[in-house]
Design a protein around this motif. Structure first.
Motif, mmCIF file in Angstrom:
data_model
loop_
_atom_site.group_PDB
_atom_site.id
_atom_site.type_symbol
_atom_site.label_atom_id
_atom_site.label_comp_id
_atom_site.label_asym_id
_atom_site.label_seq_id
_atom_site.Cartn_x
_atom_site.Cartn_y
_atom_site.Cartn_z
ATOM 1 N N ALA A 1 -5.850 0.491 5.047
ATOM 2 C CA ALA A 1 -6.570 1.222 4.029
ATOM 3 C C ALA A 1 -7.034 2.576 4.819
ATOM 4 O O ALA A 1 -7.658 3.814 3.848
ATOM 5 C CB ALA A 1 -7.061 0.937 2.972
ATOM 6 N N LYS A 2 -7.799 2.103 5.176
ATOM 7 C CA LYS A 2 -8.933 3.152 6.258
ATOM 8 C C LYS A 2 -8.055 4.384 7.049
ATOM 9 O O LYS A 2 -8.491 5.374 7.024
ATOM 10 C CB LYS A 2 -9.917 2.246 7.090
ATOM 11 C CG LYS A 2 -10.882 1.881 6.500
ATOM 12 C CD LYS A 2 -12.346 1.014 7.823
ATOM 13 C CE LYS A 2 -12.643 -0.034 7.108
ATOM 14 N NZ LYS A 2 -11.938 -0.861 5.657
ATOM 15 N N ALA A 3 -6.537 4.070 7.807
ATOM 16 C CA ALA A 3 -5.765 5.085 7.657
ATOM 17 C C ALA A 3 -5.681 6.641 7.201
ATOM 18 O O ALA A 3 -4.990 5.912 6.311
ATOM 19 C CB ALA A 3 -5.372 3.803 7.957
ATOM 20 N N ASP A 4 -5.741 7.392 7.691
ATOM 21 C CA ASP A 4 -4.060 8.099 7.099
ATOM 22 C C ASP A 4 -2.800 8.426 7.365
ATOM 23 O O ASP A 4 -2.217 8.921 6.183
ATOM 24 C CB ASP A 4 -5.112 9.770 7.895
ATOM 25 C CG ASP A 4 -6.183 9.603 7.842
ATOM 26 O OD1 ASP A 4 -6.721 10.000 6.834
ATOM 27 O OD2 ASP A 4 -7.015 9.603 8.595
ATOM 28 N N LEU B 1 0.678 -1.439 -0.346
ATOM 29 C CA LEU B 1 -0.095 0.184 0.250
ATOM 30 C C LEU B 1 0.284 1.581 -0.507
ATOM 31 O O LEU B 1 1.914 1.855 0.363
ATOM 32 C CB LEU B 1 -0.855 -0.048 1.849
ATOM 33 C CG LEU B 1 -1.600 -1.108 1.269
ATOM 34 C CD1 LEU B 1 -2.335 -1.503 2.390
ATOM 35 C CD2 LEU B 1 -3.032 -0.996 0.240
ATOM 36 N N LEU B 2 0.344 2.392 -0.254
ATOM 37 C CA LEU B 2 1.034 3.220 -0.620
ATOM 38 C C LEU B 2 0.795 4.113 0.939
ATOM 39 O O LEU B 2 -0.449 4.552 1.622
ATOM 40 C CB LEU B 2 0.340 4.765 -1.552
ATOM 41 C CG LEU B 2 0.632 4.339 -2.362
ATOM 42 C CD1 LEU B 2 0.135 5.286 -3.756
ATOM 43 C CD2 LEU B 2 1.650 4.551 -3.009
ATOM 44 N N GLU B 3 1.729 3.756 1.300
ATOM 45 C CA GLU B 3 2.440 4.735 3.200
ATOM 46 C C GLU B 3 2.217 5.907 3.953
ATOM 47 O O GLU B 3 3.937 6.213 3.210
ATOM 48 C CB GLU B 3 3.372 3.564 3.699
ATOM 49 C CG GLU B 3 2.149 1.516 3.524
ATOM 50 C CD GLU B 3 3.546 0.956 4.605
ATOM 51 O OE1 GLU B 3 4.563 1.148 4.426
ATOM 52 O OE2 GLU B 3 2.463 -0.122 4.562
ATOM 53 N N TYR B 4 1.919 6.816 4.594
ATOM 54 C CA TYR B 4 2.489 7.444 5.190
ATOM 55 C C TYR B 4 2.604 7.089 6.179
ATOM 56 O O TYR B 4 1.992 6.501 7.305
ATOM 57 C CB TYR B 4 1.348 8.815 5.362
ATOM 58 C CG TYR B 4 2.343 10.023 6.289
ATOM 59 C CD1 TYR B 4 3.507 10.745 5.682
ATOM 60 C CD2 TYR B 4 1.247 10.333 6.988
ATOM 61 C CE1 TYR B 4 3.563 11.590 6.531
ATOM 62 C CE2 TYR B 4 1.466 11.653 7.186
ATOM 63 C CZ TYR B 4 2.991 12.024 7.408
ATOM 64 O OH TYR B 4 3.113 13.229 8.061
#
Length: 245
Positions: A128-131, A86-89
């Motif tokens: 995926a629900k997380a910012d 996933l694209l992760e911050y």
């Protein structure tokens, strides 16, 4: 300031939920949300393991889906130690704590942290629900936290991010810090005693040695009780007179 909600997704053992509640309350967190607790709810084992944090357990909210549990939140963080496709911050717990406090300081945001179940953690759909993702920097050869440890670690960083406790304190109980005058009177008395005992090998060395002695006592941050004790020691040595062989 509104504290973040702690959302436990698919927690298994009631004991683990209770220990999470205990960890939460230590850090000033009280909003506990449970998604599909395996052993049902309410749970006596959770109460027993909460060690005084029963109020957190009593007011825990139960949801059937993660979507329901986070519906009222505006900023969500997911805890995971695994790299995802996933694209992760990604934030450390400390950076996440600062981010939470900045977000809630405006009064516009409510935050929450997702924790996965004991067996397999969070699913990709939950992440995926997380910012942002919170990833704890640990030994790369062994990254293994139990659920309560993870909650305590995140909660502690959130709490200390707003805590003003001095990094160093000294417990002097009923004593008080000695005044400069009290310390100076003792050092002068000590100097006279050293003169009488022929401690100084020359008159010239006395100022330097006394300066070093003064600095030595100043570094110890004497209390008034310390100074009285030192006076007593000096007087006792004076009465004892020269050492007898």
């Amino acid at each position: 300031m509104t504290a973040p909600a702690v959302i436990l997704i698919d927690p298994q053992l009631g004991e683990n939920i209770g220990m999470c509640a205990r960890a939460m309350l230590n850090c000033g967190l009280t909003d506990l949300r449970l998604v599909r607790p395996r052993d049902g709810w309410p749970n006596q084992k959770a109460q027993d393991a909460s060690a005084g944090a029963q109020d957190v357990v009593d007011h825990a909210q139960v949801f059937q889906t993660t979507e329901e549990a986070v519906a009222d939140l505006t900023r969500i963080y997911a805890t995971t130690g695994r790299t995802r496709e996933l694209l992760e911050y990604v934030l450390t717990p400390r950076a996440a704590a600062e981010d939470m406090r900045t977000a809630t300081a405006s009064g516009l945001h409510r935050t929450g942290v997702l924790f996965g179940g004991e067996r397999s953690g969070l699913t990709n759909d939950d992440v995926a629900k997380a910012d942002a993702i919170i990833r704890v920097p640990l030994n790369p050869d062994f990254r293994s936290l139990n659920l309560a440890q993870a909650v305590l670690l995140i909660g502690y960083e959130w709490f200390t991010a707003g805590d003003q406790t001095p990094s160093e304190t000294r417990d002097i109980r009923d004593a008080r810090p000695a005044t400069q005058n009290e310390v100076e009177i003792f050092i002068e008395r000590l100097g006279r005693g050293l003169d009488e005992g022929s401690f100084f090998r020359s008159v010239e060395m006395r100022p330097t040695v006394m300066r070093n002695i003064r600095l030595m006592f100043q570094r110890t941050q004497l209390t008034d009780q310390d100074v009285r004790t030192l006076h007593g020691i000096t007087e006792s040595l004076r009465r004892a007179g020269p050492e007898r062989k």
